[in-house]
Design an enzyme around this catalytic site. Structure first.
Site, PDB file in Angstrom:
ATOM      1  CG  ASP A  97      -2.137   1.084   1.245  1.00  0.00           C
ATOM      2  OD1 ASP A  97      -2.072   1.516  -0.082  1.00  0.00           O
ATOM      3  OD2 ASP A  97      -2.793   1.344   2.027  1.00  0.00           O
ATOM      4  CB  ILE A  98       3.838   2.475  -2.144  1.00  0.00           C
ATOM      5  CG1 ILE A  98       4.587   0.918  -1.898  1.00  0.00           C
ATOM      6  CG2 ILE A  98       4.676   3.689  -2.178  1.00  0.00           C
ATOM      7  CD1 ILE A  98       5.158   1.148  -0.701  1.00  0.00           C
TER       8      ILE A  98
END
Length: 255
Positions: free
Chosen positions: A86-87
């Protein structure tokens, strides 16, 4: 299970990652995680404030250090056989010295280890940052992280949000079109508008854009590894605090 996963996550330590300092597991199914306090908010807030406050902008060296810090943290995760998943801007936090720390990694297993919470193990990230293959398979891999990092890097350098485009266009297509038209100045984030086209910083900015495009290649096999990305970004700028591993006379920067 929660204690085991929390203790394992607490062993993951790097200067560009948030460090889990402690945890609490008690009745009734209360789970708490303790991290260092990051007083300078996240990257989304920093960019928003920089675009609204007169005279307060992020110059090119700051842009570069932020991108390199995130890349180093993510490369370390990958070298530890971990995937972030989940960058995004909101998951990049800043300490008192404005050094970037990647957060929210390794939490999938912790949530699964909590029986009263719904499982998020199939989560593939945040809309706008999700790689095409992760959207199809529901599974995140290192290549998916590289794609998300590429989107974040393009967002950092251009100031354009991934979700501001129409259904037929995205930030990658927009950047490519500006390059094809030779409209490089259209790519500059407001804090970079003063860059001199004849300067080395202009070339470094363009290299950053190209790294972002490499990361977002449609085929996952065409994307560079995070270690390669760190290598390329280190080569963008050589100074007293950043030694380029591309220079054989310099020692590689520590992971």
């Amino acid at each position: 299970m929660f204690r085991k996963e929390a203790e394992s996550l607490g062993k993951v330590k790097h200067r560009n990652l948030t460090v889990l300092r402690g945890y609490y597991a008690g009745p009734p199914n209360l789970r708490l995680l303790v991290y260092d306090y990051m007083p300078n908010c996240n990257l989304a807030t920093l960019l928003q404030e920089a675009s609204h406050q007169d005279g307060h902008v992020l110059n090119w060296p700051m842009h570069h250090l932020i991108a390199l810090g995130i890349a180093r943290g993510l490369a370390f995760l990958h070298s530890s056989s971990m995937v972030h998943g989940d960058i995004k801007l909101q998951n990049v936090l800043f300490d008192a010295d404005f050094e970037a720390h990647l957060s929210e990694f390794g939490l999938g297993k912790l949530v699964v280890a909590t029986p009263t919470e719904p499982s998020t193990s199939t989560s593939v990230g945040t809309l706008g940052y999700i790689s095409p293959e992760a959207a199809l398979t529901g599974e995140t891999k290192r290549e998916s992280d590289a794609y998300s990092f590429g989107i974040l890097l393009l967002e950092l350098l251009t100031g354009k949000r991934p979700l501001m485009f129409t259904q037929d266009e995205d930030i990658v297509k927009w950047v490519k079109r500006q390059l094809q038209r030779g409209q490089i100045s259209e790519l500059l984030e407001p804090g970079l508008l003063e860059l001199d086209p004849e300067s080395s910083e202009w070339e470094e900015f363009l290299l950053g854009i190209k790294v972002g495009l490499l990361c977002t290649a449609p085929d996952p096999l065409d994307r560079p590894t995070m270690a390669d990305i760190v290598f390329m970004l280190e080569g963008c700028r050589v100074g007293p605090d950043i030694a380029s591993s591309a220079d054989p006379t310099c020692q590689p920067s520590p992971a």
